[in-house]
Design a protein around this motif. Structure first.
Motif, PDB file in Angstrom:
ATOM      1  N   SER A   1      15.292  71.350  69.131  1.00  0.00           N
ATOM      2  CA  SER A   1      15.597  72.633  68.504  1.00  0.00           C
ATOM      3  C   SER A   1      15.088  73.753  69.403  1.00  0.00           C
ATOM      4  O   SER A   1      14.358  73.497  70.371  1.00  0.00           O
TER       5      SER A   1
ATOM      6  N   ASP B   1      20.791  77.957  62.637  1.00  0.00           N
ATOM      7  CA  ASP B   1      20.565  76.790  61.797  1.00  0.00           C
ATOM      8  C   ASP B   1      19.783  77.145  60.520  1.00  0.00           C
ATOM      9  O   ASP B   1      18.741  77.815  60.587  1.00  0.00           O
ATOM     10  N   ASP B   2      20.286  76.702  59.383  1.00  0.00           N
ATOM     11  CA  ASP B   2      19.663  77.028  58.090  1.00  0.00           C
ATOM     12  C   ASP B   2      18.219  76.521  57.998  1.00  0.00           C
ATOM     13  O   ASP B   2      17.329  77.237  57.549  1.00  0.00           O
ATOM     14  N   ALA B   3      18.000  75.265  58.424  1.00  0.00           N
ATOM     15  CA  ALA B   3      16.653  74.679  58.308  1.00  0.00           C
ATOM     16  C   ALA B   3      15.664  75.449  59.183  1.00  0.00           C
ATOM     17  O   ALA B   3      14.520  75.700  58.777  1.00  0.00           O
ATOM     18  N   CYS B   4      16.097  75.867  60.383  1.00  0.00           N
ATOM     19  CA  CYS B   4      15.213  76.636  61.275  1.00  0.00           C
ATOM     20  C   CYS B   4      14.917  78.004  60.669  1.00  0.00           C
ATOM     21  O   CYS B   4      13.780  78.487  60.717  1.00  0.00           O
TER      22      CYS B   4
ATOM     23  N   THR C   1      14.863  78.715  57.519  1.00  0.00           N
ATOM     24  CA  THR C   1      13.947  78.507  56.390  1.00  0.00           C
ATOM     25  C   THR C   1      12.506  78.392  56.884  1.00  0.00           C
ATOM     26  O   THR C   1      11.583  78.905  56.251  1.00  0.00           O
ATOM     27  N   LEU C   2      12.314  77.724  58.033  1.00  0.00           N
ATOM     28  CA  LEU C   2      10.961  77.613  58.606  1.00  0.00           C
ATOM     29  C   LEU C   2      10.393  78.987  58.944  1.00  0.00           C
ATOM     30  O   LEU C   2       9.213  79.263  58.710  1.00  0.00           O
TER      31      LEU C   2
ATOM     32  N   SER D   1       6.485  78.506  62.574  1.00  0.00           N
ATOM     33  CA  SER D   1       7.834  77.938  62.513  1.00  0.00           C
ATOM     34  C   SER D   1       7.917  76.708  63.415  1.00  0.00           C
ATOM     35  O   SER D   1       8.449  75.663  63.034  1.00  0.00           O
TER      36      SER D   1
ATOM     37  N   ARG E   1       8.448  72.585  62.606  1.00  0.00           N
ATOM     38  CA  ARG E   1       9.484  71.747  63.197  1.00  0.00           C
ATOM     39  C   ARG E   1       8.884  70.576  64.001  1.00  0.00           C
ATOM     40  O   ARG E   1       9.403  69.464  63.964  1.00  0.00           O
TER      41      ARG E   1
END
Ligand code: ZN
Length: 411
Positions: A184, A330-333, A335-336, A402, A406
């Motif tokens: 990522s 990216d949604d997950a990134c 969110t972090l 963040s 990850r």
């Protein structure tokens, strides 16, 4: 985890880096692969080695500093930005993201914190595009948006190629760009616009980049004598173009506040003070953050320009020169980033990037996102570019948490 970066150390590093290529008005000139940028690279490499990182340089001159994780087979979390600047750039655009990544690693070293995934920090080559066009070159090669051969062959205004410039400054590396080992990508950057400052928000959770279209408009009228041609029989390319310019501004008002339009270049062919313009060229740059809307804008512009051309008895040719689609990070990134801002108690809001960034290239190949902080008066690409130390610290802390989210912290 309550880990925080060392505010003073990050600020000191930014100040030190800002001395390299410093301009009289407080800005920085470190053109890609110039002697000043090489000195900036050398300092960054020295700092990476001091922090115990393994440094590699790839074939396009991107510099990577790797901190191993506890899982030897895991892909790495990549964090960085760029050290090159505009000819009259500021101290924060790019350098902040690179040095915040370095500070992140230094902080983990101080705390003895181990991560599961490796963390790699990166400085990308020729982000600005001020010396070599196109911009975002190092990350484009990395993401395979452009081939290495094409990138090497690009020349600056003096005819020096990218390959020659890389050899000249000693940063033509041998490592092949390897996106396969990357999990990522995270990048912190000043906003380069006024929104966060105006809203009093500390952290921008960047949702993506807007769509961009570049159009070339060529109008053919009829050149004739300015003193002898009656107004009603003229085919004046310039006045037709002026009508189109006014119409463009009106059309874009229908897409406010997200739609943007700019005419940045305009040329009359064979210009002469006492001749009616027979040929006019102008460029149109349109942008919108929502997919589909850019198509609606372009169609409206084409229809209106053609109808103006008919009414004025001139010909108009409209060609699309460039089209960049909307980028969704990216949604997950994201969110972090949001969770890190909440955890650290910083105000935050979602924001679209108005400018191009290496993260946009990276997002085509790995989950990616960005963190924005406010800059003073929304100013960038200017020697007066500035950012508050508290915001610089906040952005770096959000980046740290963040990335830890990850990479995974090893208890
Ligand atoms: Zn930048």
């Amino acid at each position: 985890m309550d880990l925080k970066i060392n505010e003073e150390r990050l600020w000191r590093s930014l100040t030190e880096m800002g001395k390299i290529g410093a301009t009289p008005l407080g800005g920085v000139c470190r053109l890609a692969l110039s002697d000043d940028e090489r000195r900036g690279r050398d300092l960054f490499v020295e700092w990476c080695k001091d922090a115990g990182l393994t440094v590699t340089v790839d074939e396009i001159g991107n510099i990577f500093g790797r901190r191993e994780g506890t899982d030897a087979s895991a892909t790495a979390v990549l964090v960085g930005s760029h050290l090159d600047t505009q000819p009259k750039g500021g101290r924060f655009d790019g350098a902040y993201g690179v040095l915040a990544a370095l500070e992140l690693v230094r902080t983990l070293n101080d705390a003895g914190t181990k991560t599961v995934r490796p963390i790699e920090i990166v400085s990308w080559t020729n982000e600005e595009g001020a010396r070599f066009t196109p911009s975002l070159l190092g990350s484009a090669v990395f993401a395979r948006e452009i081939t290495l051969e094409k990138a090497y062959a690009l020349k600056d205004s003096e005819g020096v190629s990218v390959e020659e410039a890389l050899q000249g400054c000693g940063y033509k590396g041998s490592a092949a760009p390897t996106k396969e080992t990357v999990d990522s990508y995270f990048e912190v950057h000043i906003e380069q616009g006024p929104i966060l400052e105006r809203n009093g928000t500390t952290i921008g959770v960047v949702t993506g980049g807007q769509a961009v279209r570049w159009l070339d408009i060529n109008i053919t009228g009829f050149a004739s004598h300015a003193g002898t041609t009656p107004m009603e029989v003229r085919k004046d390319a310039f006045f037709a173009g002026a009508d189109m310019a006014m119409a463009l501004e009106l059309i874009v008002k229908d897409f406010a506040p997200k739609g943007l339009a700019t005419i940045g270049d305009l040329k009359v062919s064979n210009p002469s003070r006492n001749t009616i313009a027979g040929q006019l060229y102008f460029s149109v740059d349109i942008r919108h953050p929502e997919p589909g809307e850019i198509d609606v804008m372009e169609t409206a512009i084409r229809n209106e320009f053609e109808s103006i051309a008919r009414a004025r008895a001139v010909e108009v040719q409209i060609n699309r020169f460039l089209s960049i689609p909307v980028t969704r990070f990216d949604d997950a990134c994201q969110t972090l980033v949001e969770r890190a801002a909440i955890h650290l108690g910083y105000s935050h809001e979602p924001i679209t990037s108005g400018a191009g960034h290496d993260a946009i290239n990276l997002s085509r190949v790995v989950p990616s996102t960005m963190v924005f902080i406010p800059c003073v008066d929304g100013l960038s690409h200017n020697e007066s570019e500035d950012a508050l130390q508290t915001d610089v610290t906040a952005g770096a802390n959000v980046l740290l948490h963040s990335v830890l989210g990850r990479a995974g912290v090893r208890p």
